[in-house]
Each structure stands twice: as structure tokens, then as C-alpha cells.
Design a protein around this motif. Structure first.
Motif, PDB file in Angstrom:
ATOM      1  N   ASP A 159       0.828  -1.201   0.000  1.00 51.52           N
ATOM      2  CA  ASP A 159       0.000   0.000   0.000  1.00 51.52           C
ATOM      3  C   ASP A 159       0.866   1.256   0.000  1.00 51.52           C
ATOM      4  OD1 ASP A 159      -2.653   1.278   0.215  1.00 51.52           O
ATOM      5  OD2 ASP A 159      -1.935   1.904   2.190  1.00 51.52           O
ATOM      6  N   LYS A 160       1.934   1.257   0.782  1.00 49.96           N
ATOM      7  CA  LYS A 160       2.858   2.397   0.797  1.00 49.96           C
ATOM      8  C   LYS A 160       3.459   2.638  -0.580  1.00 49.96           C
ATOM      9  CE  LYS A 160       4.477   2.126   5.633  1.00 49.96           C
ATOM     10  NZ  LYS A 160       4.206   3.517   6.052  1.00 49.96           N
ATOM     11  N   LEU A 161       3.899   1.571  -1.231  1.00 51.80           N
ATOM     12  CA  LEU A 161       4.529   1.702  -2.539  1.00 51.80           C
ATOM     13  C   LEU A 161       3.546   2.198  -3.594  1.00 51.80           C
ATOM     14  CD1 LEU A 161       6.668  -1.534  -2.348  1.00 51.80           C
ATOM     15  CD2 LEU A 161       7.578   0.785  -2.563  1.00 51.80           C
ATOM     16  N   ASN A 162       2.337   1.697  -3.543  1.00 46.94           N
ATOM     17  CA  ASN A 162       1.330   2.146  -4.508  1.00 46.94           C
ATOM     18  C   ASN A 162       1.001   3.624  -4.323  1.00 46.94           C
ATOM     19  OD1 ASN A 162       0.870  -0.195  -6.064  1.00 46.94           O
ATOM     20  ND2 ASN A 162      -0.447  -1.066  -4.478  1.00 46.94           N
ATOM     21  N   LYS A 163       0.967   4.080  -3.085  1.00 46.73           N
ATOM     22  CA  LYS A 163       0.632   5.472  -2.811  1.00 46.73           C
ATOM     23  C   LYS A 163       1.737   6.439  -3.237  1.00 46.73           C
ATOM     24  CE  LYS A 163      -2.674   4.760   0.952  1.00 46.73           C
ATOM     25  NZ  LYS A 163      -2.927   4.888   2.414  1.00 46.73           N
ATOM     26  N   MET A 164       2.972   5.949  -3.392  1.00 44.09           N
ATOM     27  CA  MET A 164       4.070   6.828  -3.785  1.00 44.09           C
ATOM     28  C   MET A 164       3.842   7.471  -5.149  1.00 44.09           C
ATOM     29  SD  MET A 164       7.433   4.819  -2.365  1.00 44.09           S
ATOM     30  CE  MET A 164       7.565   4.398  -0.622  1.00 44.09           C
ATOM     31  N   SER A 165       3.094   6.800  -6.006  1.00 40.65           N
ATOM     32  CA  SER A 165       2.833   7.361  -7.330  1.00 40.65           C
ATOM     33  C   SER A 165       1.990   8.625  -7.248  1.00 40.65           C
ATOM     34  CB  SER A 165       2.125   6.330  -8.214  1.00 40.65           C
ATOM     35  OG  SER A 165       0.833   6.023  -7.692  1.00 40.65           O
ATOM     36  N   THR A 166       1.293   8.815  -6.135  1.00 38.69           N
ATOM     37  CA  THR A 166       0.420   9.982  -5.968  1.00 38.69           C
ATOM     38  C   THR A 166       1.058  11.070  -5.111  1.00 38.69           C
ATOM     39  OG1 THR A 166      -0.677   9.121  -3.974  1.00 38.69           O
ATOM     40  CG2 THR A 166      -1.565   8.431  -6.105  1.00 38.69           C
ATOM     41  N   VAL A 167       2.267  10.830  -4.618  1.00 39.54           N
ATOM     42  CA  VAL A 167       2.926  11.791  -3.734  1.00 39.54           C
ATOM     43  C   VAL A 167       3.702  12.810  -4.572  1.00 39.54           C
ATOM     44  CG1 VAL A 167       4.637  12.090  -1.913  1.00 39.54           C
ATOM     45  CG2 VAL A 167       3.096  10.122  -1.861  1.00 39.54           C
ATOM     46  N   ASN A 168       3.421  14.088  -4.354  1.00 42.91           N
ATOM     47  CA  ASN A 168       4.150  15.140  -5.052  1.00 42.91           C
ATOM     48  C   ASN A 168       5.489  15.362  -4.350  1.00 42.91           C
ATOM     49  OD1 ASN A 168       1.989  15.419  -6.733  1.00 42.91           O
ATOM     50  ND2 ASN A 168       1.205  17.283  -5.776  1.00 42.91           N
ATOM     51  N   ASP A 169       6.481  14.670  -4.833  1.00 42.26           N
ATOM     52  CA  ASP A 169       7.815  14.745  -4.249  1.00 42.26           C
ATOM     53  C   ASP A 169       8.813  14.452  -5.356  1.00 42.26           C
ATOM     54  OD1 ASP A 169      10.320  13.965  -2.922  1.00 42.26           O
ATOM     55  OD2 ASP A 169       9.153  13.976  -1.067  1.00 42.26           O
ATOM     56  N   GLU A 170       9.807  15.313  -5.497  1.00 40.34           N
ATOM     57  CA  GLU A 170      10.790  15.134  -6.574  1.00 40.34           C
ATOM     58  C   GLU A 170      11.596  13.849  -6.423  1.00 40.34           C
ATOM     59  OE1 GLU A 170      12.376  18.196  -3.579  1.00 40.34           O
ATOM     60  OE2 GLU A 170      10.482  17.750  -4.597  1.00 40.34           O
ATOM     61  N   SER A 171      11.693  13.324  -5.210  1.00 39.51           N
ATOM     62  CA  SER A 171      12.420  12.066  -5.023  1.00 39.51           C
ATOM     63  C   SER A 171      11.711  10.911  -5.728  1.00 39.51           C
ATOM     64  CB  SER A 171      12.560  11.752  -3.531  1.00 39.51           C
ATOM     65  OG  SER A 171      13.377  12.703  -2.898  1.00 39.51           O
ATOM     66  N   TYR A 172      10.383  10.994  -5.807  1.00 46.54           N
ATOM     67  CA  TYR A 172       9.603   9.968  -6.494  1.00 46.54           C
ATOM     68  C   TYR A 172       9.342  10.339  -7.954  1.00 46.54           C
ATOM     69  CZ  TYR A 172       8.559   8.785  -1.613  1.00 46.54           C
ATOM     70  OH  TYR A 172       8.646   8.484  -0.277  1.00 46.54           O
ATOM     71  N   GLN A 173       8.832  11.560  -8.167  1.00 40.50           N
ATOM     72  CA  GLN A 173       8.356  11.943  -9.496  1.00 40.50           C
ATOM     73  C   GLN A 173       9.480  12.288 -10.473  1.00 40.50           C
ATOM     74  OE1 GLN A 173       5.454  11.243 -10.135  1.00 40.50           O
ATOM     75  NE2 GLN A 173       4.477  11.165  -8.130  1.00 40.50           N
ATOM     76  N   LEU A 174      10.642  12.637  -9.969  1.00 40.23           N
ATOM     77  CA  LEU A 174      11.793  12.882 -10.842  1.00 40.23           C
ATOM     78  C   LEU A 174      12.847  11.784 -10.687  1.00 40.23           C
ATOM     79  CD1 LEU A 174      12.451  16.753 -10.674  1.00 40.23           C
ATOM     80  CD2 LEU A 174      11.966  15.401 -12.722  1.00 40.23           C
ATOM     81  N   ALA A 175      13.420  11.680  -9.491  1.00 40.21           N
ATOM     82  CA  ALA A 175      14.567  10.791  -9.299  1.00 40.21           C
ATOM     83  C   ALA A 175      14.225   9.322  -9.507  1.00 40.21           C
ATOM     84  CB  ALA A 175      15.156  11.003  -7.908  1.00 40.21           C
ATOM     85  N   ALA A 176      13.190   8.829  -8.826  1.00 40.84           N
ATOM     86  CA  ALA A 176      12.852   7.405  -8.912  1.00 40.84           C
ATOM     87  C   ALA A 176      12.375   7.038 -10.312  1.00 40.84           C
ATOM     88  CB  ALA A 176      11.794   7.041  -7.873  1.00 40.84           C
ATOM     89  N   ARG A 177      11.540   7.896 -10.896  1.00 43.06           N
ATOM     90  CA  ARG A 177      11.060   7.616 -12.250  1.00 43.06           C
ATOM     91  C   ARG A 177      12.218   7.579 -13.249  1.00 43.06           C
ATOM     92  NH1 ARG A 177       6.537  11.955 -13.424  1.00 43.06           N
ATOM     93  NH2 ARG A 177       6.640  11.003 -15.516  1.00 43.06           N
ATOM     94  N   LEU A 178      13.147   8.505 -13.097  1.00 44.82           N
ATOM     95  CA  LEU A 178      14.305   8.531 -14.000  1.00 44.82           C
ATOM     96  C   LEU A 178      15.186   7.312 -13.787  1.00 44.82           C
ATOM     97  CD1 LEU A 178      16.016  10.041 -16.111  1.00 44.82           C
ATOM     98  CD2 LEU A 178      17.166  11.192 -14.195  1.00 44.82           C
ATOM     99  N   ALA A 179      15.447   6.944 -12.531  1.00 46.40           N
ATOM    100  CA  ALA A 179      16.289   5.781 -12.239  1.00 46.40           C
ATOM    101  C   ALA A 179      15.684   4.515 -12.831  1.00 46.40           C
ATOM    102  CB  ALA A 179      16.464   5.631 -10.725  1.00 46.40           C
ATOM    103  N   ALA A 180      14.382   4.343 -12.669  1.00 48.35           N
ATOM    104  CA  ALA A 180      13.713   3.157 -13.226  1.00 48.35           C
ATOM    105  C   ALA A 180      13.788   3.165 -14.748  1.00 48.35           C
ATOM    106  CB  ALA A 180      12.264   3.113 -12.756  1.00 48.35           C
ATOM    107  N   ARG A 181      13.594   4.312 -15.337  1.00 50.76           N
ATOM    108  CA  ARG A 181      13.651   4.439 -16.797  1.00 50.76           C
ATOM    109  C   ARG A 181      15.017   4.046 -17.340  1.00 50.76           C
ATOM    110  NH1 ARG A 181      11.842  10.025 -19.853  1.00 50.76           N
ATOM    111  NH2 ARG A 181      12.881   9.701 -21.879  1.00 50.76           N
ATOM    112  N   LEU A 182      16.063   4.389 -16.611  1.00 49.78           N
ATOM    113  CA  LEU A 182      17.431   4.102 -17.055  1.00 49.78           C
ATOM    114  C   LEU A 182      17.934   2.738 -16.596  1.00 49.78           C
ATOM    115  CD1 LEU A 182      19.050   7.600 -16.372  1.00 49.78           C
ATOM    116  CD2 LEU A 182      18.362   6.652 -18.590  1.00 49.78           C
ATOM    117  N   GLY A 183      17.109   2.012 -15.843  1.00 51.40           N
ATOM    118  CA  GLY A 183      17.527   0.702 -15.366  1.00 51.40           C
ATOM    119  C   GLY A 183      18.488   0.750 -14.200  1.00 51.40           C
TER     120      GLY A 183
END
Length: 348
Positions: free
Chosen positions: A174-198
Motif C-alpha cells: 500500500d505504501k509503494l502504490n501510494k508513492m505514485s500519488t505523492v508530489n515529491d521530486e524524489s519519487y516523481q523525478l529521481a525514482a522515475r528517472l532511475a527506473a527508466r534508465l535501469g
């Protein structure tokens, strides 16, 4: 004649000391590639309006992906610092970092043990990890108080594999699913970019151990700092209005270009630190605040350096609140074998 000779030596001492303290140029002719460090100044997305759409970051993410960072750092507190603070509640309080109790219950590991286990797991990480391995590593990162890295693993799981199991219980899912809705650059920029780049993780590098100011009247201290900013930050206030307008756009790339513009950053630095240094205070409160600010930035820069200590020539992206960027650029740029990348050029 001897007296004048002595005075001449004394007068020359500051220049001699300056020459001895100049470390630039020691890395000329160095062997191997130089590290490339890109500091992205950001707004704190948690302060955005309710209408904020993470899709507005797509242009920024595309430019950052083209830089291809090997390492991504974020303005979050590392798990080991959280553990240190938890052992000194009289100094740091009981809410220095989010609780890891739920992750500890699911994994059986406290933060230090989880940090050790996560590092051990990554050291033997396969080229093609299984969903089970990703779920387990996500659980370890949550127990280690590295939530953004847990989200990196979660994002790289196929939708059908985002479920409980392998140390992830329903509460952690539940915590992990909710992260997609959290307005935080650590999730919306850093984590998304890291996942995109593998990439497998991001690196929290924030530090507050040096800016817990010990003053007799904390309310007076805060009033003094706010007064300094109000008196000396008129130009910064006008800039903030422009940034607020750019922050309402469907594409935030122009906002990030403006945030990272050298002239804009100079205004931001002066409106915060310059204004504090000029402020009058019988107790010297504004200047005390600046000392804490500098300690925080120095320790953050040291934490960033540690992420590529064993990786000369690494490409490093550091995502941090824009006010930190002038200090990061200046101090990271003094490190041996390190080049600072022009952020605005990358964003064009």
C-alpha cells in the motif's frame, strides 16, 4: 633595515597562505576519465498546487535521461543518519525521520541490518533480476528508510508482479502504490528517472545534524531570520512570483530552465544568505543560521562525493532544492577530477 624586512614578511603572509591553500590544478593531467556532475535545482513538488500533474515533468525527464547519469542523489535523509538520530532523541526529537516499524515487522530487520543486507544484495545483483528479487529488495529499502529506492524497484516490476510477497506485506504494498500519488521530486523525478534508465537505486544525501541550532529562544531566532529575508529579499520575491506562474504550466521545462539560470540563482543566494548576513541582530541569529546552512551543504556535498568515491569518471545527477545549487556547484567543482555540467545547457 631588519625592522622593515620583518614588516615586509608579515605583510606578505596572507598572500603566501592563500597560495598554499589553493588546491586548483592538482588534477591536471590526471589519469582516467573525469566525473561529470550535474546539479538540478528543483522546486519542492510537495508545495505545488493540487492540480499538479506529474506528466508536466516529461520534458525535464527526457533531458535528464539524455544525460544518462550512473548515479542519482536526492534531498532525503540517509537511513544511517536516521538511525543515528533515533538513538539521540533528546537532541533530534522522535520525528527526525519517518518510522520504519512497518517494514521492520515485515522483514525482521532494523535499519542498520536492512542497510547492510541491501548493500549485500546489490553487490550480487544479477543482470536480469526476477520479480521476487525486486520485491525483496524493495522491502529491504523500506526497512533501510530509503523509500525512493524501494519505489525504483517497484516501478521496474511488471504491473502483474506488484503484489505482496518476498518480505513485502499488504501494508508495504500500500505504501509503494501510494508513492505514485505523492508530489515529491524524489519519487516523481529521481525514482522515475532511475527506473527508466535501469538503475537499481537512488542515493539520499541530505543532512541536518549540523543545523540543529542551539539557541535560548528559538521563536526569536525564527523571527530574526524571517525578518532578514523580508527586509533583504524583495528581488527574490519578484522572482518567486515569476516561478509560481511558470509552475502552473502543462510543461515544467521552462520552469526548470529558469530555476537553474545563473543570474536567477545569484538572486536566490543573495535573498537568502546575503540578506541574513547583512541583517542586524544583537544575538547574531541570522549569521548563526548561515553557519548551519553552510554546515548542511558541506555535509551534503561530502555525501554526494561518497556516492562516486569508488567510481572515477561517473556521471552523477544531484537533484536538490534550487537554493542549494550555488553551494553544490561551487564546492563540488573544487573536488579533484570533477567537472560541473551546465544544467541549463542540458535542459535546452
Amino acid at each position: 633595515m631588519g625592522k622593515w624586512w620583518k614588516w615586509g614578511v608579515i605583510a606578505a603572509l596572507p598572500l603566501a597562505a592563500q597560495a598554499q591553500g589553493n588546491l586548483s590544478g592538482l588534477d591536471r593531467g590526471m589519469t582516467g576519465p573525469r566525473a561529470q556532475v550535474l546539479v538540478l535545482g528543483t522546486v519542492h513538488l510537495r508545495g505545488m498546487s493540487k492540480e499538479f500533474n506529474p506528466a508536466s515533468l516529461s520534458g525535464v525527464l527526457d533531458r535528464l535521461a539524455a544525460f544518462k547519469p550512473d548515479i542519482i542523489t536526492i534531498e532525503d535523509l540517509p537511513g544511517d543518519e536516521c538511525d543515528l538520530a533515533s538513538r539521540q532523541p533528546s537532541k533530534y526529537g522522535n520525528d527526525y525521520c519517518p518510522s520504519t516499524d512497518a517494514a521492520k515487522a515485515a522483514t525482521g530487520l532494523d535499519a542498520p541490518a536492512a542497510i547492510t543486507e541491501a548493500d549485500k544484495t546489490l553487490a550480487a545483483w544479477p543482470a536480469q533480476p526476477t520479480p521476487s528479487q525486486r520485491r525483496h529488495l524493495a522491502a529491504l529499502f523500506l526497512a533501510a528508510n530509503n523509500r525512493a529506492s524501494a519505489y525504483v524497484q517497484w516501478l521496474q516490476l511488471p504491473e502483474a508482479e506488484r503484489h505482496a510477497g518476498d518480505s513485502l506485506d499488504a501494508a508495504l504494498v500500500d505504501k509503494l502504490n501510494k508513492m505514485s500519488t505523492v508530489n515529491d521530486e524524489s519519487y516523481q523525478l529521481a525514482a522515475r528517472l532511475a527506473a527508466r534508465l535501469g538503475r537499481q537505486r537512488v542515493y539520499p544525501v541530505d543532512n541536518h545534524t549540523g543545523d540543529y541550532i542551539d539557541v535560548p529562544d528559538i521563536k526569536a531566532f525564527v523571527r530574526s531570520i524571517e525578518g532578514a529575508w523580508a527586509a533583504g529579499g524583495a528581488t527574490l520575491g519578484e522572482q518567486e512570483k515569476q516561478l509560481d506562474a511558470l509552475g502552473k504550466a502543462d510543461d515544467l521545462l521552462p520552469l526548470y530552465r529558469q530555476l537553474n539560470d545563473a543570474a536567477a540563482l545569484k538572486v536566490r543566494a543573495d535573498g537568502n544568505v546575503g540578506a541574513a548576513m547583512r541583517a542586524q541582530s544583537p544575538e547574531g541569529y541570522p549569521q548563526i543560521w548561515v553557519a548551519g546552512w553552510e554546515i548542511r551543504n558541506m555535509r551534503m556535498v561530502a555525501n554526494i562525493r561518497e556516492t562516486f568515491r569508488e567510481r572515477p569518471g561517473a556521471r552523477v545527477l544531484s537533484i536538490v532544492g534550487a537554493t542549494h545549487k550555488p553551494w553544490f556547484d561551487a564546492w563540488l567543482g573544487q573536488l579533484q577530477g570533477v567537472d560541473i555540467v551546465d544544467t541549463v545547457a542540458v535542459l535546452k
